[in-house]
Write a protein that holds these residues in place. Structure first.
Motif, PDB file in Angstrom:
ATOM      1  N   ALA A 377      37.680  -1.435  61.105  1.00 31.64           N
ATOM      2  CA  ALA A 377      36.650  -2.129  60.315  1.00 31.64           C
ATOM      3  C   ALA A 377      37.153  -2.440  58.916  1.00 31.64           C
ATOM      4  O   ALA A 377      36.900  -3.527  58.368  1.00 31.64           O
ATOM      5  N   GLU A 378      37.878  -1.474  58.323  1.00 29.31           N
ATOM      6  CA  GLU A 378      38.397  -1.676  56.967  1.00 29.31           C
ATOM      7  C   GLU A 378      39.466  -2.774  56.947  1.00 29.31           C
ATOM      8  O   GLU A 378      39.522  -3.575  56.011  1.00 29.31           O
ATOM      9  N   SER A 380      39.578  -5.340  58.977  1.00 29.81           N
ATOM     10  CA  SER A 380      38.844  -6.607  59.132  1.00 29.81           C
ATOM     11  C   SER A 380      38.288  -7.077  57.797  1.00 29.81           C
ATOM     12  O   SER A 380      38.386  -8.262  57.435  1.00 29.81           O
ATOM     13  N   GLN A 381      37.711  -6.156  57.065  1.00 33.05           N
ATOM     14  CA  GLN A 381      37.120  -6.494  55.769  1.00 33.05           C
ATOM     15  C   GLN A 381      38.193  -6.950  54.780  1.00 33.05           C
ATOM     16  O   GLN A 381      38.005  -7.951  54.067  1.00 33.05           O
ATOM     17  N   SER A 384      39.698 -10.411  55.615  1.00 31.11           N
ATOM     18  CA  SER A 384      38.736 -11.505  55.425  1.00 31.11           C
ATOM     19  C   SER A 384      38.776 -12.082  54.016  1.00 31.11           C
ATOM     20  O   SER A 384      38.145 -13.120  53.754  1.00 31.11           O
ATOM     21  N   ILE A 409      40.249  -5.139  68.168  1.00 34.04           N
ATOM     22  CA  ILE A 409      39.176  -4.445  67.451  1.00 34.04           C
ATOM     23  C   ILE A 409      39.188  -4.776  65.959  1.00 34.04           C
ATOM     24  O   ILE A 409      38.187  -4.559  65.265  1.00 34.04           O
ATOM     25  N   ILE A 410      40.294  -5.287  65.466  1.00 36.31           N
ATOM     26  CA  ILE A 410      40.323  -5.840  64.100  1.00 36.31           C
ATOM     27  C   ILE A 410      39.829  -7.278  64.128  1.00 36.31           C
ATOM     28  O   ILE A 410      38.992  -7.690  63.313  1.00 36.31           O
ATOM     29  N   GLU A 412      37.840  -9.026  66.007  1.00 30.40           N
ATOM     30  CA  GLU A 412      36.437  -9.370  66.278  1.00 30.40           C
ATOM     31  C   GLU A 412      35.558  -9.335  65.033  1.00 30.40           C
ATOM     32  O   GLU A 412      34.524 -10.017  64.983  1.00 30.40           O
ATOM     33  N   LYS A 413      35.954  -8.597  63.995  1.00 33.36           N
ATOM     34  CA  LYS A 413      35.117  -8.471  62.803  1.00 33.36           C
ATOM     35  C   LYS A 413      35.665  -9.218  61.585  1.00 33.36           C
ATOM     36  O   LYS A 413      35.093  -9.139  60.497  1.00 33.36           O
ATOM     37  N   ILE A 414      36.762  -9.956  61.739  1.00 37.80           N
ATOM     38  CA  ILE A 414      37.256 -10.793  60.645  1.00 37.80           C
ATOM     39  C   ILE A 414      36.297 -11.964  60.469  1.00 37.80           C
ATOM     40  O   ILE A 414      35.918 -12.623  61.436  1.00 37.80           O
ATOM     41  N   THR A 415      35.910 -12.237  59.231  1.00 36.99           N
ATOM     42  CA  THR A 415      34.851 -13.226  58.984  1.00 36.99           C
ATOM     43  C   THR A 415      35.364 -14.585  58.516  1.00 36.99           C
ATOM     44  O   THR A 415      34.580 -15.525  58.397  1.00 36.99           O
ATOM     45  N   LYS A 418      40.184 -17.591  61.851  1.00 36.81           N
ATOM     46  CA  LYS A 418      41.086 -16.591  62.436  1.00 36.81           C
ATOM     47  C   LYS A 418      41.688 -17.084  63.746  1.00 36.81           C
ATOM     48  O   LYS A 418      41.076 -17.849  64.489  1.00 36.81           O
TER      49      LYS A 418
END
Length: 462
Positions: A377-378, A380-381, A384, A409-410, A412-415, A418
């Motif tokens: 999650a970190e 991905s943030q 982004s 798993i990285i 999917e949460k990149i905003t 991508k």
């Protein structure tokens, strides 16, 4: 046990970059040095040219006789890569030679000198390299054992000039927490840049990481000093004097930070005054903060503000740390070793500050399955922050795959915009993309693609 107890130093695995650095230090400081390695390399050629005997056959008969005849005066340094059935290793072990790992011997060397230990889960390589450069550029006779290749010197070490009293010679050591090897050090001065959760495959929990750093600062000599980044919780773990530093806060901090000609320019505030208008060739807010920490050591050792300003302005950086490969009006290519979310965030934040109106493409190669699992999650943030991300498959390094863990798993949460691809497909993916500022990021082998990416950027018609 002291380094002066020995006259002969024998290396099993002398050709590695860290081992060869130790061999050269012993040679320049008057010890008899020899060693074994499996195959010849440029490093072993260099050692031979400097008068160090190196052989490439596992044979006790090839160890110099003076070493074999004086076991009490011979120190053996080995790398764990030496197999357990190695005949030289077993002979030396069975005949009661003192055998130590590289980290233990580095602790012995540092223990005989005025030790400056630079620790942290990130920032330690650049900060230790800056500290060593400030001393060397200012004419201080010093040694340094670093975790990266410095651009100024083309090496991971600095050799001191031989003197009778090594205890007065500063030795800058990058203090590595990875396998707790920094616990072989007992520094006179120490810097701790960060204590974030990392290497959880080794430590298991963040609390264990923090305890290891607590143990490190407890080993600072009672009359010594700890320069601790503002916000860390180590002040009550040591009997040494503690002074905080930071980007904007602390007894040592930066002010008036601005960007001029794609360089960071700033002042350093310290307890005795101010160093004005320092121009840092290595960009990044995190590198400004690293420069503040390195300057605190220089000031403590009696250097003037003018010495420190001149040294920082000539610091060329470290290989794979904010390293430019292309820098033109229309195209930029930078490589960085960042492999922790905090490092990626610091790098991309600085890149956006340098190029606020440019499109930034981050090509990221995750390092380790366990680190990807622990910080997905970190990551991905942090990623982004870029305008576009190209995410590669995981570089496994020392690990076997972990079920259910991949770069997905990285991703999917990149905003931001991508793309995901295998490393082998990277060049085809970027060939037809509009590229402006491109950053390759990661601690694996992503740097092996830099030259191919550079060719693509240079051949794009504007």
């Amino acid at each position: 046990m002291q380094i002066t107890d020995y006259k002969y130093i024998y290396f099993l695995g002398i050709g590695g970059i860290g081992m060869s650095a130790l061999a050269r230090w012993f040679r320049i400081n008057g010890f008899e040095v020899a060693g074994y390695d499996r195959t010849p390399t440029l490093l072993t050629d260099t050692l031979h040219a400097e008068g160090i005997a190196v052989h490439f056959e596992d044979s006790v008969e090839l160890i110099p006789s003076a070493f074999l005849q004086n076991p009490a005066k011979t120190l053996v340094v080995y790398t764990p890569a030496i197999p357990q059935n190695h005949s030289e290793y077993n002979y030396l072990k069975e005949n009661h030679f003192t055998i130590q790992k590289r980290s233990q011997v580095l602790g012995l060397i540092a223990g005989g000198m005025y030790t400056i230990g630079v620790a942290g889960t990130h920032g330690k390589t650049t900060t230790s390299s800056m500290t060593a450069h400030i001393l060397r550029h200012s004419g201080v006779n010093c040694a340094a054992f670093l975790g990266g290749i410095t651009q100024n010197y083309g090496t991971n070490m600095l050799l001191n000039n031989p003197v009778d009293r090594l205890s007065q010679v500063p030795c800058v050591v990058e203090a590595d927490e990875f396998d707790r090897s920094f616990l072989t050090l007992f520094p006179d001065l120490a810097i701790v840049t960060s204590t974030d959760a990392d290497h959880l495959d080794i430590y298991g929990s963040h609390d264990s990481v923090l305890e290891s750093f607590s143990a490190f600062v407890r080993q600072i000599k009672p009359a010594g000093r700890l320069f601790m980044r503002k916000g860390l919780s180590l002040a009550d773990k040591t009997t040494a004097k503690v002074e905080e530093y930071g980007l904007h806060e602390g007894a040592y901090h930066a002010r008036n930070i601005r960007i001029e000609d794609a360089c960071f320019v700033f002042d350093i505030v310290h307890p005795a005054g101010l160093i004005n208008d320092i121009k840092l060739r290595v960009p990044g807010y995190h590198n400004v903060e690293n420069a503040v920490a390195a300057s605190a050591v220089g000031l403590t050792l009696g250097l003037s503000g003018d010495h420190i300003r001149a040294a920082i302005e000539t610091f060329g950086g470290v290989k794979r740390r904010f390293e430019y490969y292309l820098k033109t009006e229309h195209k930029v290519l930078i490589d960085d070793y960042a492999h922790h979310p905090a490092e990626v965030k610091a790098f991309l934040s600085s890149l956006k500050a340098l190029y606020p109106d440019r499109h930034i493409t981050a090509i990221f190669q995750p390092h380790l399955y366990s680190r990807t699992r622990d910080f997905a999650a970190e990551f991905s943030q942090s990623l982004s922050l870029a305008d576009s991300v190209i995410l590669l498959d995981i570089y496994p390094a020392r690990e076997l795959p972990i079920e259910g863990i991949s770069s997905d798993i990285i991703f999917e949460k990149i905003t931001c915009d991508k793309t995901q691809c295998l490393k082998s497909d990277l060049i085809n993916v970027i060939k037809n993309r509009p590229l402006d500022v491109v950053a390759t990021i990661g601690a694996g082998d992503i740097d092996s693609y830099i030259q191919s990416i550079k060719v693509i950027l240079e051949n794009v018609t504007i």
